[in-house]
Design an enzyme around this catalytic site. Sequence first.
Site, mmCIF file in Angstrom:
data_model
loop_
_atom_site.group_PDB
_atom_site.id
_atom_site.type_symbol
_atom_site.label_atom_id
_atom_site.label_comp_id
_atom_site.label_asym_id
_atom_site.label_seq_id
_atom_site.Cartn_x
_atom_site.Cartn_y
_atom_site.Cartn_z
ATOM 1 N N GLY A 189 4.346 -90.747 12.441
ATOM 2 C CA GLY A 189 5.929 -90.535 12.977
ATOM 3 C C GLY A 189 4.886 -88.696 13.343
ATOM 4 O O GLY A 189 4.707 -88.395 12.796
ATOM 5 N N ASP A 248 8.250 -84.987 2.716
ATOM 6 C CA ASP A 248 8.068 -85.900 1.526
ATOM 7 C C ASP A 248 6.946 -85.567 0.640
ATOM 8 O O ASP A 248 6.560 -86.698 0.256
ATOM 9 C CB ASP A 248 8.589 -87.341 2.248
HETATM 10 O O1 F6P Z 1 7.953 -90.104 9.191
HETATM 11 C C1 F6P Z 1 9.492 -89.744 10.242
HETATM 12 C C2 F6P Z 1 9.763 -90.588 10.232
HETATM 13 O O2 F6P Z 1 10.471 -89.906 12.044
HETATM 14 C C3 F6P Z 1 10.791 -90.593 8.908
HETATM 15 O O3 F6P Z 1 11.860 -89.617 8.944
HETATM 16 C C4 F6P Z 1 10.923 -91.657 9.949
HETATM 17 O O4 F6P Z 1 12.166 -93.063 8.559
HETATM 18 C C5 F6P Z 1 10.732 -92.598 10.171
HETATM 19 O O5 F6P Z 1 9.474 -91.269 10.865
HETATM 20 C C6 F6P Z 1 10.739 -93.789 11.534
HETATM 21 O O6 F6P Z 1 9.889 -94.242 11.975
HETATM 22 P P1 F6P Z 1 9.673 -94.671 13.213
HETATM 23 O O7 F6P Z 1 9.029 -93.615 14.194
HETATM 24 O O8 F6P Z 1 8.318 -95.524 13.285
HETATM 25 O O9 F6P Z 1 10.863 -95.178 13.925
#
Ligand code: F6P
Length: 361
Positions: free
Chosen positions: A14, A132
């Site tokens: 992400g 995290d």
């Molecule tokens: O790890 C960052 C994050 O934004 C988390 O907070 C969330 O659960 C996840 O990525 C969402 O992932 P994606 O962008 O693949 O929907």
Amino acid sequence: MAKFRRIGVLTSGGDAPGMNAAIRAITRKALEQNIEVMGILGGYSGLLQEKLVPLTTGSVSNIIQLGGTKLYSDRCIEFQTEAGMQKAINTCKKYEIDAIVAIGGDGTFRGATDLTLHGIPTIGVTGTIDNDVTATDYTVGFDTAMNTVVEAVDRLRDTCESHARINVIEVMGRDCGQIALMTGIATGARAVCIPEMPFDEDLAIKNIKRARANGKRGMVVIISEGVFTTDANGNRVPYGEVLAERIEERTGIATRFVRLAHVIRGGNPTLRDRLTATRMGAKAVELLLEGKSNLVVLEEDGKITSMDIVFALTTDRMYKNKLKDGDLDRYNEDEIKQMKAICVKRRAEIEELYKLAYDCQ
Ligand code: F6P
């Protein structure tokens, strides 16, 4: 001092505000040491698909203030296979990339370790809004994401107050409730609900009723996306929406549910994120120059430090109760003690803040 002719830099997982500041710092620091820098586009998949661009002082100019990542990002499944890894190594050889700095979260660091094992020294820089990664006090992007939540909640408060309503606001963070916890405190939330702590719904309802009886009109509840419940059919569903319905049912106060989702992942990085990204990025290059690899750059008590990636990932699994058989076999008693101490510290921080959220509501 180890000598590299050319290094690669990538962002994976992400995206997080501050990643561009890290890319800039890595590039500028390396160029200053006469090391060329290649930007790998789209995370590890850029290595597989040979998507690389040279980074120069000019190409990283005017990006320190930008959200997202100029190098784009991806979660690459193929990279986790042996065939994918071979492709990545071949790309590194073809483009004469001697080492890599990978910016991201735990998934990114697993990839970094694999690259090091296959002969490409790699350093990880912690960049994720979730904060995290257990071994570090801070991950780049966390502060910006929290400030975005605070701004959004302040706006919601205005309308809650006008209409004497409640807003239940769900924020990202995957399995980690830190964004919800800290923004819950900073916005004066009536209740905070995070995966790390048991949530007392009855107490929350009681507090809401009491506040209303004392004349309080608008109220907010902050919940982390990582909290789940089961619906009537036994399916696992996010708790936020369910909680909003229950609050309305049980208090009689009109309640709206808001999911901030990816909104909190964008936007210009705060000073905290630009500064930390710059410090961490520069440190990553320094570590490579010292001949080190398979390390993740961390913040501990305000200092920028580093730790073996596998040690950090194992500590992470310990904290999240996800240790696999044999995970601890390679570590001696002192090292396991050190891991446990990190987990205890994190847990204590969460418990202290959770108490504060309820003591000062
Ligand atoms: O790890 C960052 C994050 O934004 C988390 O907070 C969330 O659960 C996840 O990525 C969402 O992932 P994606 O962008 O693949 O929907």
